[in-house]
Scaffold this motif. Sequence first.
Motif, PDB file in Angstrom:
ATOM      1  N   ASP A 133       0.834  -1.341   0.038  1.00 56.08           N
ATOM      2  CA  ASP A 133      -0.006  -0.091   0.136  1.00 56.08           C
ATOM      3  C   ASP A 133       0.795   1.234  -0.039  1.00 56.08           C
ATOM      4  N   LEU A 134       1.811   1.260   0.928  1.00 49.40           N
ATOM      5  CA  LEU A 134       2.552   2.468   0.836  1.00 49.40           C
ATOM      6  C   LEU A 134       3.652   2.889  -0.246  1.00 49.40           C
ATOM      7  N   TYR A 470      -4.449   4.441   1.224  1.00 48.28           N
ATOM      8  CA  TYR A 470      -3.431   3.485   1.616  1.00 48.28           C
ATOM      9  C   TYR A 470      -3.973   2.823   2.782  1.00 48.28           C
ATOM     10  N   LEU A 471      -3.548   1.761   3.371  1.00 47.77           N
ATOM     11  CA  LEU A 471      -4.076   0.807   4.412  1.00 47.77           C
ATOM     12  C   LEU A 471      -5.378   1.052   4.624  1.00 47.77           C
ATOM     13  N   THR A 472      -6.150   0.389   3.578  1.00 50.46           N
ATOM     14  CA  THR A 472      -7.813   0.565   3.619  1.00 50.46           C
ATOM     15  C   THR A 472      -8.310  -0.716   4.006  1.00 50.46           C
ATOM     16  N   HIS A 473      -7.506  -1.855   4.213  1.00 51.34           N
ATOM     17  CA  HIS A 473      -7.926  -3.210   4.660  1.00 51.34           C
ATOM     18  C   HIS A 473      -8.502  -2.927   6.125  1.00 51.34           C
ATOM     19  N   LEU A 944      -1.082 -16.927  -6.303  1.00 53.24           N
ATOM     20  CA  LEU A 944      -0.594 -16.344  -5.589  1.00 53.24           C
ATOM     21  C   LEU A 944      -1.267 -14.925  -5.171  1.00 53.24           C
ATOM     22  N   MET A 945      -1.274 -14.837  -3.805  1.00 50.93           N
ATOM     23  CA  MET A 945      -2.021 -13.598  -3.170  1.00 50.93           C
ATOM     24  C   MET A 945      -1.179 -13.294  -1.965  1.00 50.93           C
ATOM     25  N   CYS A 946      -0.523 -12.333  -2.181  1.00 48.58           N
ATOM     26  CA  CYS A 946       0.559 -12.145  -0.878  1.00 48.58           C
ATOM     27  C   CYS A 946       0.400 -10.713  -0.075  1.00 48.58           C
ATOM     28  N   ALA A 947      -1.109 -10.364  -0.253  1.00 49.76           N
ATOM     29  CA  ALA A 947      -1.640  -9.074   0.397  1.00 49.76           C
ATOM     30  C   ALA A 947      -2.942  -9.676   1.288  1.00 49.76           C
ATOM     31  N   CYS A 948      -3.357  -8.839   2.279  1.00 50.30           N
ATOM     32  CA  CYS A 948      -4.395  -9.371   2.971  1.00 50.30           C
ATOM     33  C   CYS A 948      -5.785  -9.608   2.157  1.00 50.30           C
TER      34      CYS A 948
END
Length: 956
Positions: A133-134, A470-473, A944-948
């Motif tokens: 995100d950042l 950013y950091l919207t999860h 492949l998924m490497c984010a929340c």
Amino acid sequence: MAIDLSPTDRFADRHIGPSEAEIQQMLQALGLTSLEALIDETIPEPIRTRHALQIPPACSEAALLEKLERLAAKNAPFRSFIGMGYYDTVTPPVIQRNVLENPAWYTAYTPYQAEIAQGRLEALLNFQTMIIDLTGLELANASLLDEATAAAEAMMMLRRLTTDPGRNTFFISETCHPQTIAVVATRAEPLGVRIVVGDHRAFTPGPELLGVLLQYPATDGAIYDYRDYCAQVHAAGAYVVVAADLLSLTLLMPPGEFGADVAVGSTQRFGMPMGYGGPHAAYFATRDAFKRQVPGRIIGVSRDADGHLALRMALQTREQHIRRDKATSNICTAQVLPAIMASFYAIYHGPEGLRRIAERIHNLTRVLAAGLERLGYRLRHKHFFDTLRLDTTPAEAARIREAALARRINLRYYEDGSVGLSLDEATTAEELETLLEVFALGQPRAFTAAALATTMESGYQGPLARTSPYLTHPVFQRYHSETELMRYLHHLASRDLSLVHSMIPLGSCTMKLNAAAELMPLSWPAFMRVHPFAPLDQVQGYREMLDQLEQWLKDITGFAAVTFQPNSGAAGEYTGLLIIRAYHQSRGEGHRKVCLIPASAHGTNPASAVMAGMEVVVVQCDENGNIDLNDLQAKAEAHRDRLAALMVTYPSTHGVFEPHIREICDIVHACGGQVYLDGANMNAQVGLCRPAEYGADLCHLNLHKTFAIPHGGGGPGAGPVCVAEHLKPFLPSHPVIPTGGSQAIGPVAATPFGSASILLISWAYIALMGAEGLRRASAVAILNANYLAQQLEHAFEILYRGPNGRVAHEFILDLRPFRRQGITEIDVAKRLIDYGFHAPTVSFPVAGTMMIEPTESESKEELDRFCEALRRIRAEIEEVLTGWADPEHNVLKQAPHTAAMVASDHWEMPYGREKAAFPAPWTRTRKFWPAVRRVDEAYGDRNLMCACPPVEAYAV
């Protein structure tokens, strides 16, 4: 009987698990009467040292803490505004107490067994999401060692991506941190990559260009608009790496939006104290197209046997012990615990909280800049985030330095006479006034910082302001109260098996006690708020500790000098090989580039050799697991004129003290090579044998193994290198703080003494144990391993033993005979989870086996419990072999069993729930439930998924 005035509470008795009575019972089971008799049968007599360790008598924990307090008092608590990638920060107490000081977090192992590591994996997935995100890029790994080596890894990745051999120039902007420039140059030289350092505004990308490295903001605070330059680089067919300050990216356009192909940096200022240089988690983000070339580990989303969401380390075929010399990197130990802390820092503050912190720092910097201009100073750059550079004369700079030191303040002083300073999260309004006093140089001021602040508008108003979210999860929105974060921390910790639950018998990893007293100084400000580039006269406590630790490690190994710069075991390997390379070059033998590596070696060995510009030649092992002397002799002779080194692990990775180690060293020396000893197995040697005495020229030591630094879920680590007298001149240098010998190789890490703060742990361990305790720990580690081997030999085959039938501190259990009936080592590993144990090391160094290392810290009761678990599993294997149990639907193939599975209304297995979940008596009173069923390894790589993932993905 005379009165004994020594302390009654001896730490060695706390550290070493078996009591004297238990030791005698185990010796009796082995048919022996003493530990000395066991050592005589285990370690070849010619290898045994006659040297008595010259280490002070053991001290009590109370005395140790008093010594540490005296050391801490010798560090001058100056306030550092030096910057250069290191800043004071505020560690939220809820994170300090519940993560940094919590053994459930710091004693966990690398998450190779995903089913019992879901908490750590989730925290690391949060970390990757934060970085993605950042930075505005598509993919991130789960941390690297430091910013400088992350930049070097980026250069190496781009080199692998480039098919044109003519593209061999890597340009580094002179506005990068000096330590980063130096480390990248060190890494480039043995690979034949040409480094050019200069002004990016004057450098024109050409057909020879591989890539460029830019700093954002620049080391002196400038904010450059790199958009057009990135387009030029891409038009020339090259790549862009941006080293970015992570906190600044809450206010500034992220690198992924202005053209970066890779972003690297440090997460230190996300709540991790400076600690005189580390440990700090570096980040590495890049484009999805490069995912199979990314160094280190990536945490990915997969599913378990029931189709439920589960996490694991993705793309595991890239792991270094598998790919060896074809590995993307030699990185094995990352900075997991610091990365986890950084992720929780972001979760605790959330996107708005991080922005407020960044805006406050920037506002303070703007107020200070305005005040400095009122005092008559000229700012070098109009736009900045937290760092200022003032155009001063050398004479002015000298007066400023004197005024600053008088107020116990450190600033940055450039070679051209200018002065710099960086503000941070811990900066106060009062400190602004003090800084203005420093720069006023005794002249009266007609204004205050507070008054200036009332005339200025808040917030960042320069170019390249960030507009993207950013950091919207939801994970970054939920846990902003201490109550909620505390519960989340403990929820994740409960999903991980660590040393707080049971032994972790991992061969080659030495998961021993990490004592609370050893770790206490990691929370003391006098050690943790020290900048790595602070003047040496302000860090006398650290220097005294480092000097003593060096003396002790020299005494233990028999070598002449030590460098603490390598901040992982793999970094130590690489450093040792660079030292050997430099030694040959100094003798006019730079053509010596062949590195002999036994087939049994750690996978990082060949990866490190390739990074050091060497050619790997594999030496075979004989049927007893030892190095084949004939093959070694033949290959050493065949490459006599080009032989650089042999990398050897002792005792061997096969778990035996090879009796011919002196002969092995002689063969290599006779052919002009040097002997590099991998010190991963030093836990079997301390006080019993010394590498320098049996022929090694240098070794690295895994302080996170033998010398009690916790593994932290996969890092931090430390890999100091000990060298013989003739190699002292080549110890690594540093561009900011002088280190190294007269012919020093370049720096291998960002800071001069690596992760200096955690060296306190090993210093404390040695001080607590004393010479006698250290020697006894080695002997008991060997005893525990031999006792386990003897207890298990009737149920399983022990693959390798020494000439007298003994193993070293670890041994290999052979499970290959069961493969014909479909039972694998993975099945046994997963079934051990149901018994409450972490599996031993699986399929290394021999496929289809388990390598077991109990360490000296485990009691006989725990060893017996582990043996009982394996014997019961052997009986379960027999049920499959005889056809009594279904070939697929049996407790081994279906392991591990979760609470949800056992409590379900639907049970279709041909065995009972009790057998599944409570296979041994102790599981009824101390049951550890895995969070998920067996994880589908392949699914996560294919998808492949490497984010929340979104919240709905967690729904069952």
